[in-house]
Motif scaffolding. Sequence first.
Motif, PDB file in Angstrom:
ATOM      1  N   ALA A 186      29.181  22.419  18.290  1.00  0.00           N
ATOM      2  CA  ALA A 186      30.164  21.380  18.081  1.00  0.00           C
ATOM      3  C   ALA A 186      30.788  21.838  16.557  1.00  0.00           C
ATOM      4  N   ASN A 187      30.056  22.091  15.659  1.00  0.00           N
ATOM      5  CA  ASN A 187      30.837  22.364  14.393  1.00  0.00           C
ATOM      6  C   ASN A 187      31.702  23.657  14.527  1.00  0.00           C
ATOM      7  N   LEU A 188      31.203  24.262  15.251  1.00  0.00           N
ATOM      8  CA  LEU A 188      32.085  25.596  15.366  1.00  0.00           C
ATOM      9  C   LEU A 188      33.479  25.290  16.024  1.00  0.00           C
ATOM     10  N   VAL A 189      33.473  24.576  17.307  1.00  0.00           N
ATOM     11  CA  VAL A 189      34.486  24.242  17.923  1.00  0.00           C
ATOM     12  C   VAL A 189      35.337  23.462  16.972  1.00  0.00           C
ATOM     13  N   LEU A 190      34.944  22.428  16.396  1.00  0.00           N
ATOM     14  CA  LEU A 190      35.707  21.524  15.679  1.00  0.00           C
ATOM     15  C   LEU A 190      36.359  22.289  14.545  1.00  0.00           C
ATOM     16  N   GLY A 191      35.833  23.079  14.086  1.00  0.00           N
ATOM     17  CA  GLY A 191      36.311  24.225  12.933  1.00  0.00           C
ATOM     18  C   GLY A 191      37.485  24.986  13.481  1.00  0.00           C
ATOM     19  N   MET A 192      37.404  25.548  14.749  1.00  0.00           N
ATOM     20  CA  MET A 192      38.309  26.333  15.174  1.00  0.00           C
ATOM     21  C   MET A 192      39.575  25.621  15.352  1.00  0.00           C
ATOM     22  N   PHE A 193      39.535  23.948  15.458  1.00  0.00           N
ATOM     23  CA  PHE A 193      40.557  23.348  15.919  1.00  0.00           C
ATOM     24  C   PHE A 193      41.153  22.571  14.408  1.00  0.00           C
ATOM     25  N   GLY A 194      40.570  23.223  13.305  1.00  0.00           N
ATOM     26  CA  GLY A 194      41.086  22.678  12.050  1.00  0.00           C
ATOM     27  C   GLY A 194      40.305  21.389  11.647  1.00  0.00           C
ATOM     28  N   VAL A 195      39.392  20.757  12.328  1.00  0.00           N
ATOM     29  CA  VAL A 195      38.915  19.276  11.780  1.00  0.00           C
ATOM     30  C   VAL A 195      37.805  19.828  10.350  1.00  0.00           C
ATOM     31  N   GLY A 196      38.246  18.635   9.498  1.00  0.00           N
ATOM     32  CA  GLY A 196      37.466  19.167   8.338  1.00  0.00           C
ATOM     33  C   GLY A 196      38.191  20.330   7.513  1.00  0.00           C
ATOM     34  N   GLY A 197      39.399  20.523   7.567  1.00  0.00           N
ATOM     35  CA  GLY A 197      39.909  21.744   6.914  1.00  0.00           C
ATOM     36  C   GLY A 197      39.318  23.332   7.522  1.00  0.00           C
ATOM     37  N   ALA A 236      36.273  23.176   8.442  1.00  0.00           N
ATOM     38  CA  ALA A 236      34.809  23.219   8.290  1.00  0.00           C
ATOM     39  C   ALA A 236      34.003  22.567   9.292  1.00  0.00           C
ATOM     40  N   GLY A 237      34.732  21.900  10.391  1.00  0.00           N
ATOM     41  CA  GLY A 237      34.091  21.179  11.459  1.00  0.00           C
ATOM     42  C   GLY A 237      33.376  19.960  10.641  1.00  0.00           C
ATOM     43  N   MET A 238      32.213  19.759  11.242  1.00  0.00           N
ATOM     44  CA  MET A 238      31.366  18.586  10.449  1.00  0.00           C
ATOM     45  C   MET A 238      30.751  19.033   9.204  1.00  0.00           C
ATOM     46  N   GLY A 239      31.041  20.048   8.457  1.00  0.00           N
ATOM     47  CA  GLY A 239      30.675  20.517   7.112  1.00  0.00           C
ATOM     48  C   GLY A 239      29.246  21.096   7.363  1.00  0.00           C
ATOM     49  N   LEU A 240      28.535  21.733   8.406  1.00  0.00           N
ATOM     50  CA  LEU A 240      27.161  21.927   8.721  1.00  0.00           C
ATOM     51  C   LEU A 240      26.940  23.408   7.807  1.00  0.00           C
ATOM     52  N   ARG A 241      28.145  24.057   7.603  1.00  0.00           N
ATOM     53  CA  ARG A 241      28.036  25.443   7.062  1.00  0.00           C
ATOM     54  C   ARG A 241      29.229  25.496   5.725  1.00  0.00           C
ATOM     55  N   SER A 242      29.426  24.543   5.067  1.00  0.00           N
ATOM     56  CA  SER A 242      30.616  24.365   4.203  1.00  0.00           C
ATOM     57  C   SER A 242      29.871  24.454   2.755  1.00  0.00           C
ATOM     58  N   GLY A 243      28.760  24.376   2.760  1.00  0.00           N
ATOM     59  CA  GLY A 243      28.128  24.737   1.284  1.00  0.00           C
ATOM     60  C   GLY A 243      27.544  23.090   0.600  1.00  0.00           C
ATOM     61  N   GLY A 244      28.226  22.074   1.102  1.00  0.00           N
ATOM     62  CA  GLY A 244      28.006  20.934   0.680  1.00  0.00           C
ATOM     63  C   GLY A 244      26.527  20.333   1.063  1.00  0.00           C
ATOM     64  N   THR A 245      26.370  19.086   0.650  1.00  0.00           N
ATOM     65  CA  THR A 245      25.238  18.220   1.033  1.00  0.00           C
ATOM     66  C   THR A 245      24.747  18.280   2.244  1.00  0.00           C
ATOM     67  N   ILE A 246      25.674  18.030   3.165  1.00  0.00           N
ATOM     68  CA  ILE A 246      25.487  18.090   4.795  1.00  0.00           C
ATOM     69  C   ILE A 246      25.070  19.390   4.892  1.00  0.00           C
ATOM     70  N   ALA A 247      25.634  20.473   4.561  1.00  0.00           N
ATOM     71  CA  ALA A 247      25.301  22.177   5.084  1.00  0.00           C
ATOM     72  C   ALA A 247      23.816  22.270   4.462  1.00  0.00           C
ATOM     73  N   ILE A 248      23.460  21.709   3.121  1.00  0.00           N
ATOM     74  CA  ILE A 248      22.026  21.982   2.507  1.00  0.00           C
ATOM     75  C   ILE A 248      21.079  21.198   3.398  1.00  0.00           C
ATOM     76  N   VAL A 249      21.400  20.044   3.982  1.00  0.00           N
ATOM     77  CA  VAL A 249      20.343  19.328   4.546  1.00  0.00           C
ATOM     78  C   VAL A 249      20.372  20.003   6.165  1.00  0.00           C
ATOM     79  N   PHE A 250      21.203  20.426   6.529  1.00  0.00           N
ATOM     80  CA  PHE A 250      21.061  21.190   8.011  1.00  0.00           C
ATOM     81  C   PHE A 250      20.537  22.490   7.935  1.00  0.00           C
ATOM     82  N   SER A 251      20.654  23.132   6.664  1.00  0.00           N
ATOM     83  CA  SER A 251      19.628  24.462   6.687  1.00  0.00           C
ATOM     84  C   SER A 251      18.427  24.297   6.397  1.00  0.00           C
TER      85      SER A 251
END
Length: 280
Positions: free
Chosen positions: A193-204, A206-221
């Motif tokens: 879902a994060n990949l698809v949303l990112g492909m459509f430009g959601v979140g700039g 970054a999609g849901m931010g699961l791989r963006s490097g922020g807090t959400i990405a850290i928690v997901f990792s």
Amino acid sequence: MRESSNPVFRSLPKSQGGYAQFGGGAAAYGAQQTMSQPYTQYPPQQAGFSRSLTIDDVVTKTGITLAVLSVTAVVSYFMVSANLALAGPLAMIGSIGGLVLVLIASFGRKQDNPAIVLSYAVLEGMFLGAFSFIIANLYSVGGPSMIFQAVVGTIGVFVGMLVVYKTGAIRVTPKFTRMLVAMMFGVVFASLANLVLGMFGVGGGAGMGLRSGGTIAIVFSLICIALAAFSFLVDFDAADQMIRAGAPEKAAWGIALGLTVTLVWLYVEILRLLSYFNND
């Protein structure tokens, strides 16, 4: 036998017997849990193999597989460092090719084929070498030292979970396995879902931010690392039952493949997490 969360182990043959064990503790508990479930035996005179699987076979085949993967990864890393244009092709060919071979091994029941297992090691090594260079040198400032930290962390988690399994600190039960599989499906769904949303430009992008490097990405990792770590327990249990079942010697290649798949996933997630703390 409990179904493993690892697709490679789930397609390994199942049986019951009294042979050398992969570990103690949880293994003994697993033996009690499976007594009520009949399995197909592996009589040597019918199955056509000279001897049964042993822990030495598992260690040897896993060591060979990891050695091939490691050497290929080092070669791939230095190839990319010498020519950055190779990063994309090596990472793509390695990841897609490795995935295809895992699917063939799992659904085609060819996981005990050494050619497929070693080919997977080569392809995954290509991917890891290129991926490691990109993450450590282009997306962060961690460099080779960060890769070393990821390798040490991966080995540490593997050894730690082996100790946990052998001591029986956490028991591998059907309920534990079902919960683990459900959570892994959730992670896969969230990643897609994060990949698809990112492909459509959601979140700039970054999609849901699961791989963006922020807090959400850290928690997901951290969640992914925990799932990979607990997956080792189910993998150890599956391997242990295969050994006790008297599976043929060649089944060691399937066990080696399953463990390698989990190790690669764990390493990738640890490297990602470290990169988040080593950004510019």
